[in-house]
Enzyme design. Structure first.
Site, PDB file in Angstrom:
ATOM      1  N   LYS A 189       2.167  -3.435   6.526  1.00 53.29           N
ATOM      2  CA  LYS A 189       2.329  -3.148   4.583  1.00 53.29           C
ATOM      3  C   LYS A 189       4.672  -2.904   5.175  1.00 53.29           C
ATOM      4  O   LYS A 189       4.905  -3.570   4.344  1.00 53.29           O
ATOM      5  CB  LYS A 189       2.198  -2.808   4.512  1.00 53.29           C
ATOM      6  CG  LYS A 189       0.560  -2.992   4.680  1.00 53.29           C
ATOM      7  CD  LYS A 189       0.438  -4.370   3.421  1.00 53.29           C
ATOM      8  CE  LYS A 189      -1.517  -4.743   3.052  1.00 53.29           C
ATOM      9  NZ  LYS A 189      -1.356  -5.839   2.903  1.00 53.29           N
ATOM     10  N   SER A 221       1.072  -1.426   0.090  1.00 54.77           N
ATOM     11  CA  SER A 221      -0.131   0.622  -0.146  1.00 54.77           C
ATOM     12  C   SER A 221       1.084   1.060  -0.065  1.00 54.77           C
ATOM     13  O   SER A 221       2.077   1.046   0.142  1.00 54.77           O
ATOM     14  CB  SER A 221      -1.023   0.087   1.535  1.00 54.77           C
ATOM     15  OG  SER A 221      -1.626   0.844   1.267  1.00 54.77           O
ATOM     16  N   TYR A 272      -1.912  -0.929  11.011  1.00 55.20           N
ATOM     17  CA  TYR A 272      -1.608  -1.468   9.647  1.00 55.20           C
ATOM     18  C   TYR A 272      -0.467  -1.411   8.149  1.00 55.20           C
ATOM     19  O   TYR A 272       0.114  -1.913   8.062  1.00 55.20           O
ATOM     20  CB  TYR A 272      -3.528  -0.827   9.323  1.00 55.20           C
ATOM     21  CG  TYR A 272      -3.507  -1.315   7.235  1.00 55.20           C
ATOM     22  CD1 TYR A 272      -3.616   0.013   6.925  1.00 55.20           C
ATOM     23  CD2 TYR A 272      -4.059  -2.076   6.972  1.00 55.20           C
ATOM     24  CE1 TYR A 272      -2.753  -0.020   5.067  1.00 55.20           C
ATOM     25  CE2 TYR A 272      -3.417  -2.525   5.746  1.00 55.20           C
ATOM     26  CZ  TYR A 272      -3.588  -1.514   4.576  1.00 55.20           C
ATOM     27  OH  TYR A 272      -3.121  -1.779   3.573  1.00 55.20           O
TER      28      TYR A 272
HETATM   29  C1  WQD Z   1     -10.129   8.857   0.652  1.00 53.57           C
HETATM   30  C2  WQD Z   1     -10.572  10.478   1.401  1.00 53.57           C
HETATM   31  C3  WQD Z   1     -10.726  11.004   3.079  1.00 53.57           C
HETATM   32  C4  WQD Z   1     -14.594   8.645   4.483  1.00 53.57           C
HETATM   33  C5  WQD Z   1      -7.490   3.939   2.940  1.00 53.57           C
HETATM   34  C6  WQD Z   1      -5.893   3.225   3.529  1.00 53.57           C
HETATM   35  C7  WQD Z   1      -5.026   3.286   2.307  1.00 53.57           C
HETATM   36  C8  WQD Z   1      -5.712   2.360   1.613  1.00 53.57           C
HETATM   37  C9  WQD Z   1      -6.983   2.597   0.880  1.00 53.57           C
HETATM   38  C10 WQD Z   1      -5.768  -0.606   2.226  1.00 53.57           C
HETATM   39  C11 WQD Z   1      -9.913  11.235   2.574  1.00 53.57           C
HETATM   40  C12 WQD Z   1     -12.169  11.106   2.460  1.00 53.57           C
HETATM   41  C13 WQD Z   1     -13.501   9.105   3.594  1.00 53.57           C
HETATM   42  C14 WQD Z   1     -15.552   9.676   4.511  1.00 53.57           C
HETATM   43  C15 WQD Z   1     -14.628  11.437   3.662  1.00 53.57           C
HETATM   44  N1  WQD Z   1      -6.357   0.641   2.644  1.00 53.57           N
HETATM   45  N2  WQD Z   1     -13.460  10.710   3.391  1.00 53.57           N
HETATM   46  N3  WQD Z   1     -15.660  11.368   3.834  1.00 53.57           N
HETATM   47  O1  WQD Z   1      -7.941   6.467   3.401  1.00 53.57           O
HETATM   48  O2  WQD Z   1      -6.824   7.894   1.551  1.00 53.57           O
HETATM   49  O3  WQD Z   1      -7.010   5.527   2.305  1.00 53.57           O
HETATM   50  O4  WQD Z   1      -7.924   3.214   1.881  1.00 53.57           O
HETATM   51  O5  WQD Z   1      -5.024  -0.033   1.917  1.00 53.57           O
HETATM   52  O6  WQD Z   1      -4.346   2.249   2.995  1.00 53.57           O
HETATM   53  O7  WQD Z   1      -5.228   4.502   3.974  1.00 53.57           O
HETATM   54  O8  WQD Z   1      -9.281   6.610   1.673  1.00 53.57           O
HETATM   55  O9  WQD Z   1     -11.546   6.182   0.642  1.00 53.57           O
HETATM   56  O10 WQD Z   1     -10.537   6.366   3.485  1.00 53.57           O
HETATM   57  O11 WQD Z   1     -10.412   8.085   2.030  1.00 53.57           O
HETATM   58  O12 WQD Z   1     -14.509  12.739   3.709  1.00 53.57           O
HETATM   59  O13 WQD Z   1     -16.297   9.133   4.688  1.00 53.57           O
HETATM   60  O14 WQD Z   1     -11.842  10.651   1.165  1.00 53.57           O
HETATM   61  O15 WQD Z   1     -10.479  12.005   4.079  1.00 53.57           O
HETATM   62  O16 WQD Z   1      -9.163  12.353   2.055  1.00 53.57           O
HETATM   63  P1  WQD Z   1      -7.347   6.908   2.050  1.00 53.57           P
HETATM   64  P2  WQD Z   1     -10.371   6.510   2.253  1.00 53.57           P
END
Ligand code: WQD
Length: 345
Positions: free
Chosen positions: A157, A128, A153
């Site tokens: 990785k 990741s 997490y």
């Molecule tokens: C994306 C953007 C949030 C939810 C995570 C893990 C990463 C990988 C992918 C496993 C951010 C915003 C989110 C919500 C929001 N997983 N958001 N409201 O955090 O980039 O990555 O998932 O490998 O390791 O860290 O993805 O989809 O959670 O967030 O505003 O209800 O959407 O702040 O900017 P992220 P995400």
């Protein structure tokens, strides 16, 4: 004779899409999964898409006796794609030992079992972009420094990659670690997709669950970032493009094309989109006006992430093909199928 490939975590989101791609590329697939974060029904849905039902065994990879027995019964495996791991960032902060135990002991057991595979010890590892932490510069290349992980997490990785690197350098193990950016979307058949159990942590399943009426409204975490519209930017990649990259990586090792015992590739599109742009794309493709509101920043979020995909393009000969609208459209069609009970019948 079809080459036999083991996919661990093959009933999961990226795993299931990769199983279909492997089958459609002529491989015989065996899936092991402890079903902690998925459903055995996924095996039937894979079969509906590919016309082939992969062998499936419910196995917890932290149980070495079970895993040894599996490898004794399944000789002739010519490669392993390892997805099986817990992946909820927030939960890993609450329960670090659960994550270190599951994710690291599973991999250690797998690597020990693979020592008996000799030249067939080929491993594609699900890593990741989280290993980069808060980037110093963008886009991120594979040479960017791996930093202190943002969560247990992410640390699992980072440690996993380091273990694989050390072992690949001293044993017959050949490995490729794939650092995903933000996987989203669903299979074009709408028969496979993300299956968040409980309240989704990630943006896209929260969007589709809000649109279908399961969630009241989407909270946008922060609008005061140093980005054009103030919301975080991510490199979203279609899960099917990601799945294809795993098959390409496996073939690279099967064809003895890999240039080092352990190679690492970033898997993204190279394009970043903000949360508001993601919402706009969803509304445009689904025709659904999404209910959302700004909220506080989410602790641990980095401001921007975007991949430099040059290495994967050049060395793997792989490039993401699907755009954001297609990612959103496919995610919405999958959510509608879930609501129609696709997992129930
Ligand atoms: C994306 C953007 C949030 C939810 C995570 C893990 C990463 C990988 C992918 C496993 C951010 C915003 C989110 C919500 C929001 N997983 N958001 N409201 O955090 O980039 O990555 O998932 O490998 O390791 O860290 O993805 O989809 O959670 O967030 O505003 O209800 O959407 O702040 O900017 P992220 P995400």
């Amino acid at each position: 004779m079809a080459k036999k490939i083991l996919v661990t975590g093959g009933t999961g989101y990226i795993g299931s899409h990769t199983v279909v791609e492997l089958q459609q590329n002529g491989f015989e697939v065996v899936v092991i999964d402890n079903l902690a974060n998925s459903s055995q029904k996924i095996i039937e849905l894979i079969a509906r898409i590919s016309g082939k039902r992969p062998l499936f065994e419910k196995i917890d990879m932290t149980d070495k006796v079970l895993l040894d027995d599996f490898f004794l019964r399944h000789r002739g495996i010519e490669g392993v794609i390892h997805f099986a791991a817990f992946k909820a960032v927030g939960e890993s902060v609450e329960k670090p030992l659960k994550y270190y135990h599951n994710n690291l002991v599973s991999l250690i057991n797998l690597l020990e079992c693979m020592t008996g595979m000799g030249a067939n010890a080929r491993l594609v590892f699900s890593s990741s972009c989280t290993v980069y932490g808060e980037p110093d510069q963008l886009p991120l290349t594979e040479k960017a420094p791996v930093k202190k992980a943002m969560s247990p997490y992410g640390n699992t990785k980072k440690i996993s990659e380091e273990m694989i690197h050390d072992i690949a350098g001293r044993t017959p193990l050949q490995a490729i670690s794939l650092r995903y950016f933000n996987p989203i979307g669903a299979h074009e058949s709408a028969l496979l997709g993300e299956l968040p159990l409980g309240v989704p942590n990630n943006l896209v399943p929260f969007i589709t669950q809000t649109a279908i009426g399961i969630r009241d409204q989407l909270r946008v975490f922060g609008n005061d970032y140093n980005t054009p519209d103030g919301t975080c930017i991510r490199d979203y990649i279609h899960v099917s493009d990601l799945a294809k990259a795993h098959v390409v990586a496996l073939k690279r090792m099967l064809d003895h094309q890999n240039e080092a015992p352990h190679e690492v590739f970033n898997l993204g599109t190279g394009t970043g989109y903000s949360v508001l742009e993601a919402i706009a794309s969803f509304e445009k493709t689904s025709g659904v006006a999404l209910k959302w509101t700004f909220d506080e920043r989410r602790p641990g979020d980095v401001e921007q992430l975007r991949a430099d995909t040059t290495l994967a393009n050049l060395r793997l000969g792989w490039k993401a093909e699907k755009g954001l609208d297609e990612m959103m459209d496919s995610a919405w069609k999958w959510e509608q199928n879930l609501a129609a009970g696709i997992l129930n019948d």
